[in-house]
Motif scaffolding. Structure first.
Motif, mmCIF file in Angstrom:
data_model
loop_
_atom_site.group_PDB
_atom_site.id
_atom_site.type_symbol
_atom_site.label_atom_id
_atom_site.label_comp_id
_atom_site.label_asym_id
_atom_site.label_seq_id
_atom_site.Cartn_x
_atom_site.Cartn_y
_atom_site.Cartn_z
ATOM 1 N N VAL A 123 29.713 -0.962 17.979
ATOM 2 C CA VAL A 123 31.015 -1.148 17.348
ATOM 3 C C VAL A 123 31.049 -0.515 15.963
ATOM 4 O O VAL A 123 31.940 -0.804 15.167
ATOM 5 C CB VAL A 123 31.385 -2.652 17.256
ATOM 6 N N ASP A 124 30.069 0.346 15.653
ATOM 7 C CA ASP A 124 30.064 1.009 14.348
ATOM 8 C C ASP A 124 31.030 2.187 14.361
ATOM 9 O O ASP A 124 31.239 2.828 15.396
ATOM 10 C CB ASP A 124 28.651 1.482 13.995
ATOM 11 N N GLY A 125 31.598 2.460 13.191
ATOM 12 C CA GLY A 125 32.562 3.543 13.085
ATOM 13 C C GLY A 125 32.238 4.522 11.983
ATOM 14 O O GLY A 125 33.133 5.007 11.295
ATOM 15 N N GLY A 126 30.948 4.805 11.778
ATOM 16 C CA GLY A 126 30.542 5.727 10.720
ATOM 17 C C GLY A 126 30.172 4.990 9.437
ATOM 18 O O GLY A 126 30.348 3.773 9.326
ATOM 19 N N TRP A 127 29.640 5.754 8.465
ATOM 20 C CA TRP A 127 29.196 5.121 7.224
ATOM 21 C C TRP A 127 29.452 6.046 6.043
ATOM 22 O O TRP A 127 29.594 7.260 6.199
ATOM 23 C CB TRP A 127 27.715 4.742 7.294
ATOM 24 N N THR A 128 29.484 5.438 4.860
ATOM 25 C CA THR A 128 29.640 6.179 3.603
ATOM 26 C C THR A 128 28.765 5.532 2.544
ATOM 27 O O THR A 128 28.309 4.387 2.703
ATOM 28 C CB THR A 128 31.100 6.154 3.119
ATOM 29 N N TYR A 129 28.540 6.259 1.450
ATOM 30 C CA TYR A 129 27.839 5.672 0.313
ATOM 31 C C TYR A 129 28.777 4.712 -0.423
ATOM 32 O O TYR A 129 29.989 4.939 -0.492
ATOM 33 C CB TYR A 129 27.372 6.752 -0.660
ATOM 34 N N GLY A 130 28.213 3.650 -0.990
ATOM 35 C CA GLY A 130 28.968 2.724 -1.807
ATOM 36 C C GLY A 130 28.530 2.794 -3.254
ATOM 37 O O GLY A 130 27.644 3.588 -3.621
ATOM 38 N N SER A 131 29.127 1.966 -4.090
ATOM 39 C CA SER A 131 28.785 1.950 -5.518
ATOM 40 C C SER A 131 27.586 1.050 -5.757
ATOM 41 O O SER A 131 27.534 -0.077 -5.253
ATOM 42 C CB SER A 131 29.980 1.427 -6.331
ATOM 43 N N PRO A 132 26.609 1.506 -6.531
ATOM 44 C CA PRO A 132 25.427 0.683 -6.813
ATOM 45 C C PRO A 132 25.829 -0.628 -7.497
ATOM 46 O O PRO A 132 26.829 -0.701 -8.207
ATOM 47 C CB PRO A 132 24.585 1.561 -7.744
ATOM 48 N N LYS A 133 25.024 -1.660 -7.277
ATOM 49 C CA LYS A 133 25.266 -2.950 -7.911
ATOM 50 C C LYS A 133 23.933 -3.653 -8.106
ATOM 51 O O LYS A 133 22.944 -3.346 -7.418
ATOM 52 C CB LYS A 133 26.211 -3.811 -7.075
ATOM 53 N N PRO A 134 23.866 -4.612 -9.042
ATOM 54 C CA PRO A 134 22.610 -5.340 -9.260
ATOM 55 C C PRO A 134 22.212 -6.122 -8.013
ATOM 56 O O PRO A 134 23.057 -6.695 -7.316
ATOM 57 C CB PRO A 134 22.938 -6.279 -10.420
ATOM 58 N N LEU A 135 20.917 -6.155 -7.748
ATOM 59 C CA LEU A 135 20.403 -6.924 -6.622
ATOM 60 C C LEU A 135 20.390 -8.410 -6.963
ATOM 61 O O LEU A 135 20.243 -8.795 -8.129
ATOM 62 C CB LEU A 135 18.980 -6.474 -6.274
ATOM 63 N N ASP A 136 20.528 -9.242 -5.947
ATOM 64 C CA ASP A 136 20.439 -10.682 -6.165
ATOM 65 C C ASP A 136 19.056 -11.061 -6.690
ATOM 66 O O ASP A 136 18.916 -11.945 -7.524
ATOM 67 C CB ASP A 136 20.708 -11.433 -4.853
ATOM 68 N N LYS A 137 18.039 -10.380 -6.173
ATOM 69 C CA LYS A 137 16.667 -10.576 -6.629
ATOM 70 C C LYS A 137 16.018 -9.213 -6.797
ATOM 71 O O LYS A 137 16.175 -8.347 -5.918
ATOM 72 C CB LYS A 137 15.851 -11.405 -5.622
ATOM 73 N N PRO A 138 15.301 -9.000 -7.893
ATOM 74 C CA PRO A 138 14.567 -7.730 -8.012
ATOM 75 C C PRO A 138 13.586 -7.568 -6.857
ATOM 76 O O PRO A 138 13.104 -8.546 -6.287
ATOM 77 C CB PRO A 138 13.824 -7.875 -9.348
ATOM 78 N N VAL A 139 13.312 -6.344 -6.507
ATOM 79 C CA VAL A 139 12.413 -6.035 -5.393
ATOM 80 C C VAL A 139 11.259 -5.200 -5.911
ATOM 81 O O VAL A 139 11.452 -4.266 -6.695
ATOM 82 C CB VAL A 139 13.160 -5.283 -4.278
ATOM 83 N N ARG A 140 10.051 -5.538 -5.499
ATOM 84 C CA ARG A 140 8.850 -4.795 -5.890
ATOM 85 C C ARG A 140 8.424 -3.894 -4.742
ATOM 86 O O ARG A 140 8.286 -4.346 -3.607
ATOM 87 C CB ARG A 140 7.730 -5.768 -6.246
ATOM 88 N N GLU A 141 8.239 -2.622 -5.033
ATOM 89 C CA GLU A 141 7.715 -1.682 -4.064
ATOM 90 C C GLU A 141 6.435 -1.062 -4.626
ATOM 91 O O GLU A 141 6.223 -1.076 -5.839
ATOM 92 C CB GLU A 141 8.736 -0.582 -3.763
ATOM 93 N N TYR A 142 5.603 -0.537 -3.748
ATOM 94 C CA TYR A 142 4.294 -0.031 -4.152
ATOM 95 C C TYR A 142 4.158 1.450 -3.841
ATOM 96 O O TYR A 142 4.611 1.929 -2.805
ATOM 97 C CB TYR A 142 3.181 -0.824 -3.449
ATOM 98 N N PHE A 143 3.532 2.159 -4.754
ATOM 99 C CA PHE A 143 3.280 3.580 -4.607
ATOM 100 C C PHE A 143 1.782 3.822 -4.729
ATOM 101 O O PHE A 143 1.105 3.179 -5.526
ATOM 102 C CB PHE A 143 4.008 4.369 -5.694
ATOM 103 N N MET A 144 1.283 4.769 -3.954
ATOM 104 C CA MET A 144 -0.120 5.134 -4.056
ATOM 105 C C MET A 144 -0.291 6.098 -5.220
ATOM 106 O O MET A 144 0.258 7.200 -5.208
ATOM 107 C CB MET A 144 -0.605 5.771 -2.758
ATOM 108 N N VAL A 145 -1.015 5.673 -6.247
ATOM 109 C CA VAL A 145 -1.268 6.492 -7.424
ATOM 110 C C VAL A 145 -2.779 6.543 -7.653
ATOM 111 O O VAL A 145 -3.408 5.512 -7.901
ATOM 112 C CB VAL A 145 -0.570 5.924 -8.676
ATOM 113 N N ASP A 146 -3.355 7.726 -7.547
ATOM 114 C CA ASP A 146 -4.803 7.905 -7.749
ATOM 115 C C ASP A 146 -5.606 6.947 -6.882
ATOM 116 O O ASP A 146 -6.557 6.312 -7.327
ATOM 117 C CB ASP A 146 -5.160 7.710 -9.227
ATOM 118 N N GLY A 147 -5.174 6.810 -5.626
ATOM 119 C CA GLY A 147 -5.917 5.979 -4.688
ATOM 120 C C GLY A 147 -5.690 4.492 -4.834
ATOM 121 O O GLY A 147 -6.375 3.700 -4.190
ATOM 122 N N LYS A 148 -4.719 4.099 -5.641
ATOM 123 C CA LYS A 148 -4.460 2.668 -5.838
ATOM 124 C C LYS A 148 -2.962 2.419 -5.742
ATOM 125 O O LYS A 148 -2.154 3.221 -6.195
ATOM 126 C CB LYS A 148 -4.972 2.235 -7.215
#
Length: 626
Positions: free
Chosen positions: A80-105
């Motif tokens: 029932v989807d009809g396509g998608w578009t970008y929306g306007s950024p907004k603050p998250l309800d909770k901050p989210v932590r993501e991890y990146f591999m930097v120098d093997g860590k």
């Protein structure tokens, strides 16, 4: 009576234990999280809405790719989807932590802004659960894949004039980018894992550092963590050196008794010489209490501290019983305090998000999986540790993950029942004997003809030497593929799910059966089974199966079979690739719901096992993925 340990030896043991504990905690790997993940949505994951919705907003930690793919599936399995578009950024309800591999860590970063993709809802055909699936590629090349669900409890809305349900598949360039990276990676705030190879996301407390802050693997800013550990280790080392550098007790020639007067290094220079054994015992109890006050998580320190205080006099090296107790307790407090400082700002979640439960023994060398194999309510789409890629079919090789399927026989006469025996042999050339219980069994043996006919789902039994056996009857001549679907448990307790396949032959004249055309309905004995949903390349799509008795309206009362209301095996035509499919543990809107990720275009044969009145039936379907 057993002699008590010397004070110096006891203190050394305590110190060694504390350092070992610190090393173990420091060495603990941080949780790893994929980049560009889903952080929140409107409606929220699992929410129930009563008013009609015209769109679903999915907030990611970065903008999704321009060729990202989204679907919304209604309770009846139609899109029932009809396509998608970008929306306007907004603050998250909770901050989210993501991890990146930097120098093997893994280095964490925290995000407070969500970048939405707004997916249009064309209409709401019925009340029930709606599934929103997505596929994209993050800026670092990670695949962003997952599904969230919400429930609609309002009235059905009309189909827009001229609207038709979409049937498009993802952009081939997007699928190719996902395959190049080689692993699923998304997991949103829904808590429904989509791939363990992709580490989970950790929501963080509101007081967390701003986006872009890099900290250590424990989740707090690096300077806080390492300052905390520096305090702990410095305190431990200072205490140890202080003890070691105290003046040695004056001693005479060998065999001469030590002086009974005051010992050098004691403050005040005097100590009662006639201390009783009872006093010593009380001192020992005081030492144990001091150690316990440092934290009950280090119980071994109790005995060490207590033992070092029971000698009827001051410990060697010039430490009194009280000082010895204070030193041991201080070491514990410093260690735990440093750990506490190092964990500030994590909220205790970084170490638990998405962490699998420890396996529990079920006897007989098998353990019950704690990595999602038992599929608790709301599990949703997922793969398991060891699955190379949810977008890839398995079972096309006889060896994988360091294990090899080794059958005793590779052929049998048509119509004869033979004892099919095999072993799963590890890299050490020994048969594996420890397996995890998955869907109530330690190993599932699937047999299917090369023309995708003759399907059987068997459950062999294992002898103590690791040899599996099961009676096998193959009525028709021709080639077959035998799949062993299992999760092996290593000596260290880790679990590795695998599907290994081997060819099997029945000699004689053979004419391959033509694959039936694709159809959404199958008959299994006295039952009619409808299949709803659209298999989608690279996207985790919901598939629904509804069982009714032929000629009788309404659903049939299904019984649990192997821990679920249905089991689905999907095999690809040609290479006979075996596709992992996972069920929801409960019925959803009167249907058995599965999550399927089609690995490629082509034709597939799907086999649904279900149980009614104690009897297992199998419905078979052909799927065309264009």
């Amino acid at each position: 009576m057993r002699p008590l340990p010397s004070p110096g030896r006891a203190l050394s043991a305590s110190f060694a234990l504390l350092l070992a504990t610190a090393a173990a905690v420091l060495a603990a790997a941080p949780p790893a999280a994929a980049h560009g993940t889903l952080a929140m949505s409107t409606p929220a994951e699992g929410a129930t809405v009563t008013a009609p919705v015209t769109s679903v907003e999915l907030y990611f930690t970065e903008k999704v790719a321009a060729n990202a793919y989204f679907t919304i599936t209604a309770p009846g399995g139609g899109r029932v989807d009809g396509g998608w578009t970008y929306g306007s950024p907004k603050p998250l309800d909770k901050p989210v932590r993501e991890y990146f591999m930097v120098d093997g860590k893994f280095e964490p970063r925290e995000y407070t802004t969500g970048f939405p993709a707004v997916v249009t809802v064309a209409h709401l055909p019925a009340a029930g659960q709606y599934s929103v699936s997505y596929l994209s590629v993050a800026s670092d090349g990670e695949a962003v894949r997952g599904t969230m669900t919400f429930r609609y409890a309002g009235k059905a809305t009309a189909v827009p004039r001229g609207w038709t349900a979409p049937t498009n598949q993802p952009d081939p360039a997007l699928v190719a980018a996902v395959e190049r990276h080689g692993t699923s990676a998304g997991q949103g705030s829904t808590g429904s894992p989509s791939a363990p190879a992709a580490p989970p996301v950790s929501p963080v407390p509101p007081a967390a550092a701003p986006a872009g802050t890099v900290d250590d693997g424990g989740g707090s800013p690096a300077w806080v963590t390492w300052s905390g550990w520096a305090v702990a280790i410095a305190a431990a080392v200072a205490g140890f050196l202080g003890w070691r550098r105290r003046p040695a007790v004056a001693s005479g020639p060998p065999g001469r008794a030590r002086p009974s007067g005051p010992r050098s290094g004691q403050r005040g220079g005097k100590r009662p010489a006639g201390k009783t054994a009872g006093a010593s015992a009380r001192s020992a109890g005081s030492s144990g209490a001091s150690a316990r006050s440092g934290g009950s998580s280090v119980p071994a320190v109790d005995g060490a501290a207590a033992g070092s205080a029971v000698d009827g006099g001051a410990p060697a090296g010039g430490l009194t019983n009280t000082r010895l107790a204070l030193l041991a307790g201080g070491l514990v407090v410093a260690l735990l305090g440093g750990f506490g400082l190092g964990r500030l700002g994590t909220g205790g979640e970084a170490g638990t998000a998405g962490a699998p439960a420890a396996p529990t023994s079920t006897g007989g060398g098998a353990v019950t999986a704690g990595d999602g194999h038992q599929h608790p309510a709301g599990t949703g789409p997922h793969s398991h540790p060891g699955d190379a890629n949810t977008a890839q079919a398995t079972g096309t090789t006889v060896s994988a993950g360091g294990y090899t399927l080794r059958p005793d026989r590779r052929a049998q006469p048509a119509g004869a029942t033979v004892d099919y025996r095999f072993q799963v042999v590890g890299a050490d050339r020994r048969a594996a004997t420890r397996f995890t219980v998955v869907h109530d069994k330690t190993l599932h043996l699937i047999v299917v003809g090369r023309d995708l006919s003759g399907y059987q789902h068997l459950h062999p039994t294992m002898a103590p030497d690791g040899t599996w056996s099961v009676p096998l009857t193959l009525a028709r001549a021709g080639g077959y593929r035998v799949y062993a679907d299992f999760t092996v448990t290593a000596t260290d307790g880790t679990q590795l799910p695998l599907v290994l396949g081997v060819d099997h032959h029945v000699p004689g004249a053979h004419t391959p059966a033509a694959l039936p055309p694709a159809a959404p309905r199958a008959v299994a004995g006295p039952f009619a089974v409808s299949m709803e949903g659209t298999p989608t390349i690279g996207v985790t799509a919901p598939m629904f199966f509804r069982v009714s008795r032929t000629g009788a309206p309404g659903p049939t009362q299904l019984e649990r079979y192997l821990g679920a209301y249905g089991h689905l095996v999907v095999v690809r035509e040609g290479d006979l690739g075996y596709v992992h499919v996972h069920p929801e543990p409960e019925m959803v809107d009167g249907a058995v719901k599965f999550w399927l990720t089609a690995p490629s275009t082509g034709r597939y044969r799907a086999f649904l096992d279900f149980q009614v009145a104690g009897e297992v039936h199998t419905a078979e379907y052909t799927m065309d993925v264009a």
